[in-house]
Design an enzyme around this catalytic site. Structure first.
Site, mmCIF file in Angstrom:
data_model
loop_
_atom_site.group_PDB
_atom_site.id
_atom_site.type_symbol
_atom_site.label_atom_id
_atom_site.label_comp_id
_atom_site.label_asym_id
_atom_site.label_seq_id
_atom_site.Cartn_x
_atom_site.Cartn_y
_atom_site.Cartn_z
ATOM 1 N N LYS A 292 0.827 -1.216 0.000
ATOM 2 C CA LYS A 292 0.000 0.000 0.000
ATOM 3 C C LYS A 292 0.854 1.256 0.000
ATOM 4 C CE LYS A 292 -3.747 -2.268 2.531
ATOM 5 N NZ LYS A 292 -4.501 -2.334 3.793
ATOM 6 N N VAL A 524 -8.148 8.119 1.785
ATOM 7 C CA VAL A 524 -7.323 7.763 2.953
ATOM 8 C C VAL A 524 -7.897 6.554 3.672
ATOM 9 C CG1 VAL A 524 -6.597 8.549 5.249
ATOM 10 C CG2 VAL A 524 -6.379 10.075 3.283
ATOM 11 N N TRP A 527 -7.499 3.455 1.480
ATOM 12 C CA TRP A 527 -6.079 3.091 1.398
ATOM 13 C C TRP A 527 -5.652 2.308 2.628
ATOM 14 C CZ3 TRP A 527 -1.889 4.392 4.492
ATOM 15 C CH2 TRP A 527 -0.627 4.069 3.977
ATOM 16 N N HIS A 528 -6.147 2.703 3.817
ATOM 17 C CA HIS A 528 -5.790 1.980 5.031
ATOM 18 C C HIS A 528 -6.290 0.539 4.975
ATOM 19 C CE1 HIS A 528 -4.822 5.888 6.931
ATOM 20 N NE2 HIS A 528 -4.120 5.154 7.769
ATOM 21 N N ASP A 529 -7.535 0.369 4.606
ATOM 22 C CA ASP A 529 -8.103 -0.979 4.500
ATOM 23 C C ASP A 529 -9.494 -0.850 3.905
ATOM 24 O OD1 ASP A 529 -8.161 -3.697 4.653
ATOM 25 O OD2 ASP A 529 -7.728 -3.812 6.800
#
Length: 644
Positions: A292, A524, A527-529
Site C-alpha cells: 500500500k 485515505v 487506502w488503510h483498509d
C-alpha cells in the site's frame, strides 16, 4: 546543568525534524561548511531572540496564578490516569481470566506483555532482525563505494581558473550526477535482493505491477496519464486486497483444466508447480499488505513525471537563480528532476528504496532524486544519534505500557463494559489510543532513522504526541504527516484545493473545498483498509472538522484582539469538544469499532455517576488545552512555527 541542556536538546523540535528549524538557522547550515555545533546554533538563536522578539507572541504564562492551578490538576490527574488501567490489568482483578489468554510472557519480572495487537506484534517480534539489516545496509554501501569509485563524486574537485565560479558550478554538477549514479546503482540492486528476501517469488508480481505503472507514465498519451494512473493504482489496491496477493494456485484455477488432465488422478504438474512457488513466500508472504505504501510512490513518480513535461522548456533553477545544493523542501518537491532522471532504474530504486519500503515515511520522487544528488546539510551525526536515542526511549515507553497496562487485550476479549467504572472505561479507551499512536510512531521512526543513517531525510510522520492535539485540522497534519502532505500534493490541490479563482463565489468555493475533502478522506480510509469501519472513520474525521470550521468563522481571532484571555478560554471550550470527537473517531477506526464505542459511551454516560465524571473529565481536558496553547506560544517565542 549540561545534562539538562542535553535532555532539552534530545526533545527539541530540530532533533525531531530539522525542517522545523527557523529559516535563518537553516540558511546558516547551508552556507557554513563547518556545520556549526548545536551550542553555536543555540547561541545565535538566543542573540536573534534578544534583538528581534517574535512578532505576535504573548508574554509567557508559565508563572501565572492560572497556570499554577493547571499544574495542580496535572499533578493530581496524571498519576491517577496511569494507576487506574494498571489496577484493572493486575492478576488480582476478577476479570483477569477473561483476557489473560491473550497475554504473552514478558521480559519484566512478574509481568506478562500485551502483544495481542497483530500489527505491532509483527514489528516487535522482528526488531532484532531489522536492527541487523539497519547496521548491514550502511556498511554494505560503504563497502560498495570503496570498491567501485572510478570517476565518482569523491574524486571530483574544484579546478581553479579565471572564471572560478563557472568552473566550480560545473564541478559541483558533475559531482552531484556522479553521486546519484553511485547511490542509485547500489539502491537498485539492494532493493531487488531486499524484496526477494522479504517476499520470495512474489517479488516478480511486484516488479510486474511496477513495470505496468511505469509504462503508463511513459507510453500513455499525456492527457490520459492522470486518469490512467489513478484507475490503475486504485484497482491494484482493491485487487491486492480481494485476491490476497494473487497466489499462483488461485491464478491457475482461473484456467479450466483440459478433459484429459481432469480425468487423470492427482494434481497436475502445473498445480504442483504453483503450490511449490507459493511455498516460497519469503519472510513476509503477504506482500500486498506492505505494498500500500508503495502505491503512493507509484502515483508520485507518474505525476512528478507528468508535471515535468510542462516545465522542460525552461529550467526552474535557472529561472529562479537557485543553488541546487541548498534548495528548500518546497523547491525540492515542486521542481522537477532532470528529464533523464525519469528512467526505469531510478524509478525502481525510488519505489523500492529499502529503508522506506515497508512503512515509509513518504518522499516524493522529485525530493528523493534531489537528496540523492545533494546531501542535506541538516543531516549531521550528532542529530542522527540524538534521533536514534529518542527512538529507543520511545520503544522503551511502549514496552513499559504493554507490560503494565493491558488495554488492548481487555478490548479484544469483548468484556462486559458495564462491569467497569466510567473512569476505568475512559482510561482503557485513552490508553488504547495511545498504544495505537505508539505502534505507528515506533515503526515510522525506526525506518526514518535507517534512512537518516543512509543520508536521506524523509519527513517526520508524528510531530505531536497524541495527547498534545486539540484541533482536528492540526491533528490530521501532524498524524502521518508525510501521507497528509502527499494527499495535498496529489489529490487536494489537483482537484482545485480551497482557494478561490477569478469569478468564483464564496459559496461555490466552500462547496468545492468540501467535496475535495470528502475525496481525500475517502481515499485515505480505503487506502488503510477496505473495511466499512475505516470508511466511517474517514467520514467521521471529516464531519468533526465542520464544527471547528464554523467556530473559526463565528469567532475570528481579530474580534478578540483586546481580550486575548477570553478568546483563549473560548478556544479551550472548543478544544474539549474537538478532543472528545477525535477520540471517538479513532476508537471507531482503529480500536473497538462502532459497537465497542457504543458500549464505552453507554458505560460512561449511562449513569449519573458517569455524567458527573464526564463533566470532571471535560474540566481536565480544558486544563490540558490551555497547556497545549502555551506550548505552541513557547515554540513561537523560540522561532518555531509548526502549524499544528
Amino acid at each position: 546543568m549540561s545534562w539538562l541542556y542535553h535532555l532539552k536538546k534530545l526533545y527539541s523540535l530540530d532533533t525531531l525534524d530539522a525542517r522545523f528549524l527557523p529559516k535563518q538557522t537553516l540558511n546558516e547550515l547551508k552556507i557554513d561548511p563547518a556545520k556549526p555545533s548545536p551550542e553555536e546554533l543555540k547561541s545565535r538563536q538566543d542573540d536573534r531572540k534578544a534583538s528581534f522578539p517574535p512578532h505576535g507572541t504573548r508574554p509567557s504564562k508559565w508563572g501565572t496564578l492560572e497556570f499554577y492551578y493547571h499544574y495542580l490538576i496535572f499533578i493530581i490527574c496524571i498519576p491517577l490516569m496511569f494507576y487506574t488501567p494498571y489496577v484493572v490489568s493486575k492478576a488480582s482483578d476478577p476479570r483477569y481470566p477473561i483476557f489473560e489468554p491473550l497475554l504473552s510472557p514478558g521480559w519484566i519480572p512478574g509481568r506478562k506483555v500485551d502483544n495481542s495487537d497483530a500489527q505491532y506484534a509483527s514489528f516487535r517480534d522482528n526488531i532484532p532482525y531489522m536492527a541487523i539489516v539497519l547496521i548491514l545496509h550502511p556498511i554494505l554501501r560503504r563497502l560498495y563505494d570503496s570498491l567501485w569509485r572510478s570517476n565518482t563524486y569523491t574524486q571530483i574537485r574544484v579546478v581553479p581558473g579565471d572564471d572560478r565560479g563557472l568552473t566550480q558550478g560545473l564541478s559541483a554538477a558533475a559531482a552531484a550526477d556522479a553521486r546519484m549514479e553511485q547511490r542509485i546503482t547500489f539502491d537498485f540492486y539492494f532493493a531487488l535482493v531486499f524484496i526477494s528476501a522479504l517476499h520470495g517469488v512474489s517479488a516478480l508480481k511486484i516488479l510486474l505491477i511496477l513495470y505496468i505503472n511505469f509504462k503508463i507514465a511513459k507510453d500513455v498519451p499525456k492527457k490520459y496519464v492522470p486518469v490512467a494512473t489513478w484507475l490503475f493504482n486504485i484497482s491494484i489496491l482493491f485487487a491486492n486486497e480481494l485476491s490476497r496477493g494473487y497466489p499462483f494456485e488461485s491464478l491457475l484455477a482461473l484456467f479450466p483444466p483440459s478433459q484429459a488432465s481432469s480425468e487423470a488422478k492427482g494434481p497436475s504438474a502445473a498445480m504442483a508447480l504453483s503450490r511449490w512457488l507459493d511455498s516460497y513466500g519469503g519472510i513476509v508472504p503477504r506482500w500486498e499488505v506492505l505494498f500500500k505504501i508503495t502505491v503512493l510512490r507509484l502515483i508520485s513518480f507518474n505525476f512528478d513525471h507528468y508535471w515535468s513535461l510542462d516545465k522542460r522548456a525552461s529550467s526552474p533553477l535557472e529561472k529562479k537563480q537557485l543553488d541546487p545544493s541548498s534548495l528548500s523542501e518546497r523547491d525540492r518537491v515542486s521542481m522537477p528532476a532532470k528529464p533523464g532522471d525519469y528512467t526505469f532504474r531510478n524509478y525502481v530504486a525510488y519505489t523500492l528504496y529499502s529503508p522506506l519500503y515497508i512503512a515509509g515515511p513518504i518522499l516524493t520522487f522529485n525530493d528523493h532524486i534531489s537528496q540523492i544528488r545533494y546531501p542535506l546539510p541538516s543531516i549531521t551525526t550528532h542529530r542522527t544519534l540524538l534521533y536514534g536515542l529518542r527512538f529507543l526511549l520511545t520503544l522503551l515507553t511502549m514496552e513499559l505500557v504493554l507490560h503494565f497496562i493491558y488495554a488492548v487485550a481487555i478490548s479484544k476479549a469483548s468484556p462486559d463494559w458495564t462491569s467497569y467504572t466510567p473512569f476505568q472505561l475512559s482510561m482503557l479507551a485513552f490508553f488504547n489510543l495511545h498504544i495505537i499512536w505508539l505502534k505507528l510512531l515506533i515503526p515510522w521512526r525506526f525506518f526514518r532513522f535507517w534512512a537518516l543513517c543512509d543520508g536521506i531525510d524523509p519527513p517526520e510522520n508524528m510531530v505531536r504526541c497524541m495527547s498534545d492535539n486539540y484541533s482536528a485540522f492540526a491533528f490530521w497534519r501532524s498524524w502521518h504527516r508525510s501521507f497528509n502532505r502527499w494527499t495535498v500534493r496529489y489529490i487536494f490541490v489537483p482537484l482545485g484545493g480551497s482557494r478561490a479563482t477569478a469569478g468564483e463565489s464564496q459559496t461555490w468555493v466552500m462547496l468545492r473545498a468540501g467535496g475535495n475533502f470528502v475525496a481525500v478522506f475517502t481515499f485515505v480510509a480505503l487506502w488503510h483498509d477496505i473495511q466499512l469501519r475505516l470508511l466511517m472513520w474517514g467520514w467521521l474525521i471529516l464531519l468533526f472538522i465542520l464544527p471547528e470550521v464554523l467556530a473559526t468563522k463565528l469567532f475570528p481571532k481579530k474580534k478578540f484582539r483586546d481580550r486575548p484571555d477570553l478568546y483563549r478560554w473560548l478556544c479551550g471550550l472548543g478544544a474539549v469538544g474537538n478532543i472528545l470527537m477525535m477520540m471517538a473517531a479513532n476508537l471507531v477506526g482503529f480500536a473497538v469499532g462502532l459497537d465497542g464505542l457504543k458500549g464505552l459511551i453507554q458505560g460512561i454516560a449511562g449513569t449519573w455517576n458517569g455524567v458527573v465524571f464526564l463533566a470532571g473529565a471535560c474540566c481536565a481536558l480544558f486544563t490540558g488545552a490551555q497547556v497545549m496553547f502555551e506550548i505552541r506560544e513557547e515554540e513561537m517565542r523560540h522561532g518555531f512555527n509548526m502549524k499544528c
